[in-house]
Write a protein that holds these residues in place. Structure first.
Motif, PDB file in Angstrom:
ATOM      1  N   ARG A  91      30.125  -2.433  -5.988  1.00  0.00           N
ATOM      2  CA  ARG A  91      30.811  -1.229  -5.540  1.00  0.00           C
ATOM      3  C   ARG A  91      30.609  -0.055  -6.498  1.00  0.00           C
ATOM      4  O   ARG A  91      30.808   1.089  -6.122  1.00  0.00           O
ATOM      5  CB  ARG A  91      32.302  -1.508  -5.388  1.00  0.00           C
ATOM      6  CG  ARG A  91      32.586  -2.474  -4.269  1.00  0.00           C
ATOM      7  CD  ARG A  91      34.059  -2.530  -3.938  1.00  0.00           C
ATOM      8  NE  ARG A  91      34.276  -3.450  -2.857  1.00  0.00           N
ATOM      9  CZ  ARG A  91      35.129  -4.455  -2.890  1.00  0.00           C
ATOM     10  NH1 ARG A  91      35.859  -4.657  -3.959  1.00  0.00           N
ATOM     11  NH2 ARG A  91      35.257  -5.258  -1.873  1.00  0.00           N
ATOM     12  N   LYS A  92      30.258  -0.355  -7.749  1.00  0.00           N
ATOM     13  CA  LYS A  92      30.084   0.699  -8.754  1.00  0.00           C
ATOM     14  C   LYS A  92      28.699   0.586  -9.394  1.00  0.00           C
ATOM     15  O   LYS A  92      28.568   0.259 -10.563  1.00  0.00           O
ATOM     16  CB  LYS A  92      31.169   0.588  -9.824  1.00  0.00           C
ATOM     17  CG  LYS A  92      32.577   0.699  -9.270  1.00  0.00           C
ATOM     18  CD  LYS A  92      33.614   0.463 -10.328  1.00  0.00           C
ATOM     19  CE  LYS A  92      35.012   0.489  -9.723  1.00  0.00           C
ATOM     20  NZ  LYS A  92      36.032   0.167 -10.713  1.00  0.00           N
ATOM     21  N   PRO A  93      27.631   0.867  -8.618  1.00  0.00           N
ATOM     22  CA  PRO A  93      26.281   0.715  -9.172  1.00  0.00           C
ATOM     23  C   PRO A  93      25.934   1.768 -10.220  1.00  0.00           C
ATOM     24  O   PRO A  93      25.019   1.585 -11.009  1.00  0.00           O
ATOM     25  CB  PRO A  93      25.372   0.845  -7.950  1.00  0.00           C
ATOM     26  CG  PRO A  93      26.160   1.673  -6.999  1.00  0.00           C
ATOM     27  CD  PRO A  93      27.605   1.308  -7.229  1.00  0.00           C
ATOM     28  N   TYR A  94      26.679   2.869 -10.234  1.00  0.00           N
ATOM     29  CA  TYR A  94      26.381   3.938 -11.184  1.00  0.00           C
ATOM     30  C   TYR A  94      26.561   3.487 -12.629  1.00  0.00           C
ATOM     31  O   TYR A  94      25.922   4.032 -13.536  1.00  0.00           O
ATOM     32  CB  TYR A  94      27.248   5.164 -10.901  1.00  0.00           C
ATOM     33  CG  TYR A  94      28.739   4.927 -11.005  1.00  0.00           C
ATOM     34  CD1 TYR A  94      29.404   5.094 -12.215  1.00  0.00           C
ATOM     35  CD2 TYR A  94      29.487   4.553  -9.892  1.00  0.00           C
ATOM     36  CE1 TYR A  94      30.758   4.883 -12.315  1.00  0.00           C
ATOM     37  CE2 TYR A  94      30.839   4.339  -9.980  1.00  0.00           C
ATOM     38  CZ  TYR A  94      31.472   4.500 -11.199  1.00  0.00           C
ATOM     39  OH  TYR A  94      32.813   4.283 -11.296  1.00  0.00           O
ATOM     40  N   VAL A  95      27.404   2.477 -12.870  1.00  0.00           N
ATOM     41  CA  VAL A  95      27.622   1.990 -14.228  1.00  0.00           C
ATOM     42  C   VAL A  95      26.327   1.387 -14.781  1.00  0.00           C
ATOM     43  O   VAL A  95      25.884   1.730 -15.885  1.00  0.00           O
ATOM     44  CB  VAL A  95      28.768   0.943 -14.270  1.00  0.00           C
ATOM     45  CG1 VAL A  95      28.906   0.347 -15.651  1.00  0.00           C
ATOM     46  CG2 VAL A  95      30.068   1.567 -13.826  1.00  0.00           C
ATOM     47  N   VAL A  96      25.700   0.520 -14.002  1.00  0.00           N
ATOM     48  CA  VAL A  96      24.447  -0.114 -14.430  1.00  0.00           C
ATOM     49  C   VAL A  96      23.341   0.931 -14.555  1.00  0.00           C
ATOM     50  O   VAL A  96      22.557   0.906 -15.514  1.00  0.00           O
ATOM     51  CB  VAL A  96      24.039  -1.231 -13.445  1.00  0.00           C
ATOM     52  CG1 VAL A  96      22.695  -1.809 -13.809  1.00  0.00           C
ATOM     53  CG2 VAL A  96      25.086  -2.324 -13.424  1.00  0.00           C
TER      54      VAL A  96
END
Length: 180
Positions: A91-96
């Motif tokens: 749900r939070k791909p921006y972190v990677v």
């Protein structure tokens, strides 16, 4: 002035105190310490560690995320447990993505030498050239460095500032040419 009463007395060890339980309960209550700012901003304190990491697309257990393939047994491959599981929703791909971008940036060189050491090395090279024994006997050799230690310092200067060293050597050659 008299001493405080309790200071001179030997401390007694309390055998009845369970320190393991105290340490464990303190660790359980504390929130996880997160070093990466991207993870810290995306962290949801209401969810567990496993749920938070799964949402970010990160692995909680690296052994499960990248399983070691088992050896072939009698010509048949044994499937690992990691391959049977379905794909997890990120749900939070921006972190990677942010972490990968940050890792791809070139590293800054933080190695610097003190101004005193640079001046010392330049003085020695200017006055003595490559004669390290003469450098060791110089009056500016305050720390009484041996010839090998001086050579090592000069090599460190060469490695940290190669362009500056080349310019310095060229300027010395120019001075010698002008004198002759």
């Amino acid at each position: 002035m008299p001493k405080a009463k309790g200071k001179s007395r030997r401390q007694k060890y309390s055998y009845n105190l369970n320190r393991k339980r105290l340490y464990r309960s303190a660790r359980r209550r504390a929130a996880p310490r997160i070093a990466c700012s991207h993870i810290r901003h995306a962290w949801d304190p209401t969810k567990s560690v496993a749920q938070n990491l799964a949402e970010m697309g990160l692995a909680e257990d690296p052994n499960k995320a990248v399983p070691i393939p088992k050896k072939k047994l009698l010509g048949m491959e044994v499937e690992s447990a990691g391959q049977k599981q379905g794909k997890k929703i990120v749900r939070k791909p921006y972190v990677v993505n942010e972490m990968e971008y940050e890792a791809s940036l070139p590293e800054k060189k933080s190695n610097t030498l003190s101004r005193d050491l640079i001046d010392y090395v330049r003085y020695m090279i200017q006055n003595h050239g490559e004669n390290y024994k003469e450098m060791a006997r110089d009056e500016k050799n305050y720390y009484q460095d041996t010839p090998k230690q001086i050579k090592r310092k000069i090599n460190v200067y060469k490695n940290f500032y190669p362009e500056e060293y080349k310019d310095f050597i060229q300027s010395l050659k120019q001075e010698k040419m002008d004198v002759q």
